[in-house]
Design a protein around this motif. Structure first.
Motif, PDB file in Angstrom:
ATOM      1  N   ALA A 175       0.959  -1.492  -0.134  1.00  0.00           N
ATOM      2  CA  ALA A 175       0.154  -0.140  -0.068  1.00  0.00           C
ATOM      3  C   ALA A 175       1.103   1.000   0.185  1.00  0.00           C
ATOM      4  CB  ALA A 175      -0.735  -0.142   1.107  1.00  0.00           C
ATOM      5  N   HIS A 176       0.105   2.247  -0.067  1.00  0.00           N
ATOM      6  CA  HIS A 176       0.837   3.526   0.020  1.00  0.00           C
ATOM      7  C   HIS A 176      -0.486   4.764   0.784  1.00  0.00           C
ATOM      8  CE1 HIS A 176      -1.852   5.171  -3.149  1.00  0.00           C
ATOM      9  NE2 HIS A 176      -0.962   6.729  -2.601  1.00  0.00           N
ATOM     10  N   LEU A 177       1.011   4.790   1.231  1.00  0.00           N
ATOM     11  CA  LEU A 177       0.514   5.807   2.824  1.00  0.00           C
ATOM     12  C   LEU A 177       0.366   7.137   2.696  1.00  0.00           C
ATOM     13  CD1 LEU A 177       1.253   4.450   6.243  1.00  0.00           C
ATOM     14  CD2 LEU A 177       0.983   3.261   5.019  1.00  0.00           C
ATOM     15  N   PHE A 178       0.689   8.423   3.635  1.00  0.00           N
ATOM     16  CA  PHE A 178       1.257   9.664   3.593  1.00  0.00           C
ATOM     17  C   PHE A 178       1.921   9.800   5.410  1.00  0.00           C
ATOM     18  CE2 PHE A 178      -0.912   9.829  -1.143  1.00  0.00           C
ATOM     19  CZ  PHE A 178       0.888   9.822  -1.056  1.00  0.00           C
ATOM     20  N   ALA A 179       2.491  10.664   6.190  1.00  0.00           N
ATOM     21  CA  ALA A 179       3.144  11.000   7.216  1.00  0.00           C
ATOM     22  C   ALA A 179       1.965  12.492   7.730  1.00  0.00           C
ATOM     23  CB  ALA A 179       4.512  11.192   7.262  1.00  0.00           C
ATOM     24  N   ASP A 180       1.435  12.088   8.470  1.00  0.00           N
ATOM     25  CA  ASP A 180       0.419  13.187   9.177  1.00  0.00           C
ATOM     26  C   ASP A 180       1.223  14.516   9.041  1.00  0.00           C
ATOM     27  OD1 ASP A 180       1.812  13.448  11.390  1.00  0.00           O
ATOM     28  OD2 ASP A 180       0.128  11.902  12.290  1.00  0.00           O
ATOM     29  N   GLU A 181       1.038  15.636  10.187  1.00  0.00           N
ATOM     30  CA  GLU A 181       1.590  16.666   9.454  1.00  0.00           C
ATOM     31  C   GLU A 181       2.317  17.280  10.920  1.00  0.00           C
ATOM     32  OE1 GLU A 181      -1.754  16.469  13.032  1.00  0.00           O
ATOM     33  OE2 GLU A 181      -1.266  16.367  10.860  1.00  0.00           O
ATOM     34  N   ARG A 182       2.322  16.293  11.926  1.00  0.00           N
ATOM     35  CA  ARG A 182       3.993  15.400  12.220  1.00  0.00           C
ATOM     36  C   ARG A 182       4.977  14.781  11.928  1.00  0.00           C
ATOM     37  NH1 ARG A 182      -0.618  15.432  15.561  1.00  0.00           N
ATOM     38  NH2 ARG A 182      -0.378  13.292  15.988  1.00  0.00           N
ATOM     39  N   GLY A 183       4.868  14.114  10.775  1.00  0.00           N
ATOM     40  CA  GLY A 183       5.347  14.011  10.160  1.00  0.00           C
ATOM     41  C   GLY A 183       4.764  12.067  10.813  1.00  0.00           C
ATOM     42  N   GLU A 184       4.226  12.036  11.152  1.00  0.00           N
ATOM     43  CA  GLU A 184       4.066  10.106  11.794  1.00  0.00           C
ATOM     44  C   GLU A 184       3.255   9.481  11.323  1.00  0.00           C
ATOM     45  OE1 GLU A 184       2.378  11.171  15.565  1.00  0.00           O
ATOM     46  OE2 GLU A 184       4.356  12.028  15.937  1.00  0.00           O
ATOM     47  N   TYR A 185       3.466   8.052  10.943  1.00  0.00           N
ATOM     48  CA  TYR A 185       2.518   7.403  10.205  1.00  0.00           C
ATOM     49  C   TYR A 185       2.720   6.187  11.066  1.00  0.00           C
ATOM     50  CZ  TYR A 185       7.177   4.225  10.090  1.00  0.00           C
ATOM     51  OH  TYR A 185       7.795   3.392  10.163  1.00  0.00           O
ATOM     52  N   ARG A 186       1.288   5.468  10.483  1.00  0.00           N
ATOM     53  CA  ARG A 186       1.030   4.110  11.545  1.00  0.00           C
ATOM     54  C   ARG A 186       0.377   3.179  10.274  1.00  0.00           C
ATOM     55  NH1 ARG A 186      -0.508   8.687  13.459  1.00  0.00           N
ATOM     56  NH2 ARG A 186      -2.453   9.150  13.336  1.00  0.00           N
ATOM     57  N   PHE A 187       0.241   1.397  10.550  1.00  0.00           N
ATOM     58  CA  PHE A 187      -0.361   0.981   9.864  1.00  0.00           C
ATOM     59  C   PHE A 187      -0.166  -0.367  10.569  1.00  0.00           C
ATOM     60  CE2 PHE A 187       3.674   0.873   7.797  1.00  0.00           C
ATOM     61  CZ  PHE A 187       4.246  -0.608   7.346  1.00  0.00           C
ATOM     62  N   TRP A 188      -1.316  -1.650  10.279  1.00  0.00           N
ATOM     63  CA  TRP A 188      -1.267  -2.481   9.993  1.00  0.00           C
ATOM     64  C   TRP A 188      -0.685  -3.443   8.956  1.00  0.00           C
ATOM     65  CZ3 TRP A 188      -2.014  -4.955  15.051  1.00  0.00           C
ATOM     66  CH2 TRP A 188      -2.800  -4.255  16.075  1.00  0.00           C
ATOM     67  N   GLY A 189       0.321  -4.046   9.036  1.00  0.00           N
ATOM     68  CA  GLY A 189       1.145  -5.059   7.600  1.00  0.00           C
ATOM     69  C   GLY A 189       1.076  -6.471   9.182  1.00  0.00           C
ATOM     70  N   LEU A 190       1.952  -7.484   8.464  1.00  0.00           N
ATOM     71  CA  LEU A 190       2.101  -8.633   8.632  1.00  0.00           C
ATOM     72  C   LEU A 190       3.672  -8.609   9.026  1.00  0.00           C
ATOM     73  CD1 LEU A 190       0.642 -10.452   5.142  1.00  0.00           C
ATOM     74  CD2 LEU A 190      -0.613  -9.778   7.253  1.00  0.00           C
TER      75      LEU A 190
END
Ligand code: BEZ
Ligand code: FE
Length: 300
Positions: A175-190
């Motif tokens: 997948a692709h995603l974008f970091a938020d305004e604080r540069g933070e990211y999170r996702f569920w993977g394996l």
């Protein structure tokens, strides 16, 4: 083996003639690369005293690599990978810069067009494996957040296959995603598991002949980009993985080994997701992006 002075002179003569043939090359970089290549190639042939049967075997090997290569299978890239040439080229071209995160091999399973997920979304799209919560922050080398950094993430399922290796199946575990305004990211993977590189061709036969395993250490791929920043292609590897010292493509860097913490069944999840008493894991990966070459005056 001793080589007589007459023999040494004849061999040096052959190399000198080949080097001279590049004198008229008008592209200085091509000339430099070809001269260096030929010098090292002849040095190898002479040092190893390669016999004609061995040289023909090498040519047959390359011919077989060509025959197995198509739009889905790239045996020459695999060869470059298992000889450490891919990793060396990446190392040369991602020069160490402050505390910027280290790069490693891209591998053949990145594809453009992976689905978008919101922060906290699940990239598995039905691929099998133990859920893994991945989170971190994207910053520059001064510690400032990089809001909106684009993260591409992809990985194999727990049977060791990427979606693109399974004929006719939809994109999954990417997948692709974008970091938020604080540069933070999170996702569920394996939770990553080990898998072999494709080894049913000449590269696999070479590995077997030299007593090497085709297995890669477990890993999760990342490609992280943002304007003004050097695009980072890397992986993270679970600490304790038994293949960390034996990765078939030499992709492991100590700084990329992360603590994937196993969570017993029933442990509350960070976002309240109900995992029906399954085991899950979590890992933190903070990413530091170097500036692009332009922004550093050629230093990155
Ligand atoms: C991979 O990580 O996906 C990979 C890298 C190099 C060769 C084969 C696979
Ligand atoms: Fe991989």
């Amino acid at each position: 083996m001793t080589v007589s002075s007459e023999q040494t002179a004849r061999e040096a003569d052959v190399l000198a003639s080949v080097l001279a043939s590049f004198q008229r090359c008008e592209d200085p970089r091509l000339k430099q690369v070809m001269e260096s290549l030929v010098t090292h190639l002849h040095g190898f042939l002479r040092e190893a005293r390669v016999n004609e049967q061995e040289w023909h075997a090498a040519i047959s090997f390359l011919t077989a690599a060509g025959h197995i290569t198509d739009e889905r299978r790239q045996e020459f890239v695999l060869l470059s990978d298992v000889l450490g040439a891919s990793m060396q080229t990446i190392t040369i071209n991602n020069e160490a810069y402050a505390d910027a995160t280290e790069a490693t091999v891209l591998g053949p399973f990145f594809v453009e067009g992976a689905p978008f997920v919101e922060l906290g979304g699940d990239i598995s799209f039905g691929a099998s494996g133990e859920p893994c919560w991945v989170q971190g922050r994207v910053t520059d080398t001064d510690g400032n957040p990089v809001p909106g950094a684009r993260l591409e993430v992809w990985e194999a399922d727990d049977e060791g296959f990427y979606d693109v290796q399974r004929k006719g199946e939809a994109l999954a575990a990417r997948a692709h995603l974008f970091a938020d305004e604080r540069g933070e990211y999170r996702f569920w993977g394996l939770t990553p598991t080990p898998y072999p590189i494709p080894h049913d061709g000449p590269v696999g036969a070479l590995l077997a002949a030299v007593g090497r395993s085709p297995m890669r250490a477990s890993h999760l791929h990342f490609m992280v980009s943002a304007p003004g920043r050097r695009t980072l292609i890397t992986h993270i590897f679970p600490a304790g993985d038994e293949l960390l010292d034996a990765d078939a493509v030499f992709g492991v860097r100590p700084s990329l080994i992360k603590d994937f913490q196993r969570q017993p069944p029933g442990t509350p999840t960070p976002d309240g997701r109900d995992l029906a008493r399954r085991t899950w894991s979590r890992v933190r990966f903070d990413i530091v992006l170097a500036p692009t070459a332009t922004a550093t005056g050629g230093r990155s």
